[in-house]
Write an enzyme that holds these catalytic residues in place. Sequence first.
Site, PDB file in Angstrom:
ATOM      1  N   TYR A 101      19.465 -34.895  -4.672  1.00 25.09           N
ATOM      2  CA  TYR A 101      19.920 -35.046  -3.288  1.00 25.09           C
ATOM      3  C   TYR A 101      20.256 -33.670  -2.719  1.00 25.09           C
ATOM      4  O   TYR A 101      20.903 -32.860  -3.386  1.00 25.09           O
ATOM      5  CB  TYR A 101      21.184 -35.924  -3.243  1.00 25.09           C
ATOM      6  CG  TYR A 101      21.829 -35.923  -1.871  1.00 25.09           C
ATOM      7  CD1 TYR A 101      21.476 -36.881  -0.924  1.00 25.09           C
ATOM      8  CD2 TYR A 101      22.747 -34.935  -1.514  1.00 25.09           C
ATOM      9  CE1 TYR A 101      22.036 -36.852   0.343  1.00 25.09           C
ATOM     10  CE2 TYR A 101      23.302 -34.905  -0.239  1.00 25.09           C
ATOM     11  CZ  TYR A 101      22.940 -35.867   0.685  1.00 25.09           C
ATOM     12  OH  TYR A 101      23.481 -35.826   1.943  1.00 25.09           O
ATOM     13  N   GLU A 189      18.937 -33.904   5.863  1.00 18.99           N
ATOM     14  CA  GLU A 189      19.014 -34.400   4.491  1.00 18.99           C
ATOM     15  C   GLU A 189      17.626 -34.554   3.870  1.00 18.99           C
ATOM     16  O   GLU A 189      16.700 -35.012   4.541  1.00 18.99           O
ATOM     17  CB  GLU A 189      19.684 -35.776   4.573  1.00 18.99           C
ATOM     18  CG  GLU A 189      20.391 -36.236   3.344  1.00 18.99           C
ATOM     19  CD  GLU A 189      21.075 -37.586   3.610  1.00 18.99           C
ATOM     20  OE1 GLU A 189      22.309 -37.619   3.733  1.00 18.99           O
ATOM     21  OE2 GLU A 189      20.365 -38.600   3.699  1.00 18.99           O
TER      22      GLU A 189
END
Length: 380
Positions: A101, A189
């Site tokens: 992530y 993101e």
Amino acid sequence: MKIHEYQAREIFRDHGLPVPRERVAATPEEAEAAARELGGTVVIKAQVHVGGRGKAGGVKVTKSPAEARAAAEKILGMKIKGLEVRKVLVAPAVDIDHESYVGIIIDRASRRPVLMVSAAGGVDIEEVARETPEKIHKVRIDPRYGLLTHQAMGLGFALYHDLDRARAAAGIFRGLYAAFEAVDASLAEVNPLVVTREGELLAIDAKVNLDDNALYRHPRFESLRDPSSEEPGETEAREKGLSYVKLDGTVGCIVNGAGLAMATMDLIKYYGAEPANFLDIGGSSNPEKVVNAMRIILSDPNVKAILFNIFGGITRCDDVANGIVTALKQLEVGVPLVIRLTGTNEKEALDILASVGLPATNSMDDVVQKAIELAQGGTQ
Ligand code: GDP
Ligand code: MN
């Protein structure tokens, strides 16, 4: 403003991130043609403004153009968290060895962008943050200097032990921050950033939220807006110059000034109920704004009472009162109104309301409690 993955991928690509190519398809036939063009094995991904598409069945890896077509047929028209899928993204399928992530958000406490990475990627990052917060590594970015090399390398090593890979990851973080800054994002993101079987780093998902308050600096982004993915009331409010956010409660609120709107919502919660919305009709409120505000609030079937909380400064209370009277004539107002008007031209306003039989008071506690009682089905 939220944008779609295929739009965010374009922004990331412009800033040097390794994003595989893609096509966008609105029909199964288009998806099949795109799969053929991209070499046969592709991933089909729902384009909706929510995360967790994978878990909801909105991401499917396929092995042939025919399978791609079938997957697109399933995903198009599907509803994910209430949003209908109208387009799918078609991208070459990747053989994944590891998922990380990587994300940048604004941290309000330190008033800076924060870069966060975790080797436990792919899945819900909120879950990782809740259950195993030690698996998330963060650095604060000073906007004067940007993301520094040692910060980027430090987080690169938090993900990968190999020097070359950590270095490549650091380059990706710098590109992500450059993108974040260039478009005035409130969030950027990559989840997941993957290591492929061949050892290559690839960004295979992309999410960008644009800061509404900076959109005026990027007129070209207006074309990225997808009204079909937005709350209809919020779109209308924006067009009418009102700030409106729909919430899940039953007490509709029409307030002037963001601070008073927040205080009103707090008081509703304090007395045990939930506001149906945030709404700021702004400083100079002409009667038409009040009518628009009421129309938007009444379009929400959860609303059981409407509370007006107006502090007249530049806003004139008589303007608001005239707006209420006009709204009662033009709209079918099937819910009770509770009104507090105080300040500039208060007396004129109370006379206008009295002429149509509407009472008003100037105690905030009283009106909030009254509105809650009516919303919960009490007697008028
Ligand atoms: P999200 O669930 O909305 O975040 O959608 P993602 O694009 O992140 O996809 C969800 C998951 O699907 C990823 O975490 C991967 O595990 C998987 N996935 C996505 N693209 C591919 C691909 O090209 N190949 C493989 N094998 N899995 C993929
Ligand atoms: Mn994802």
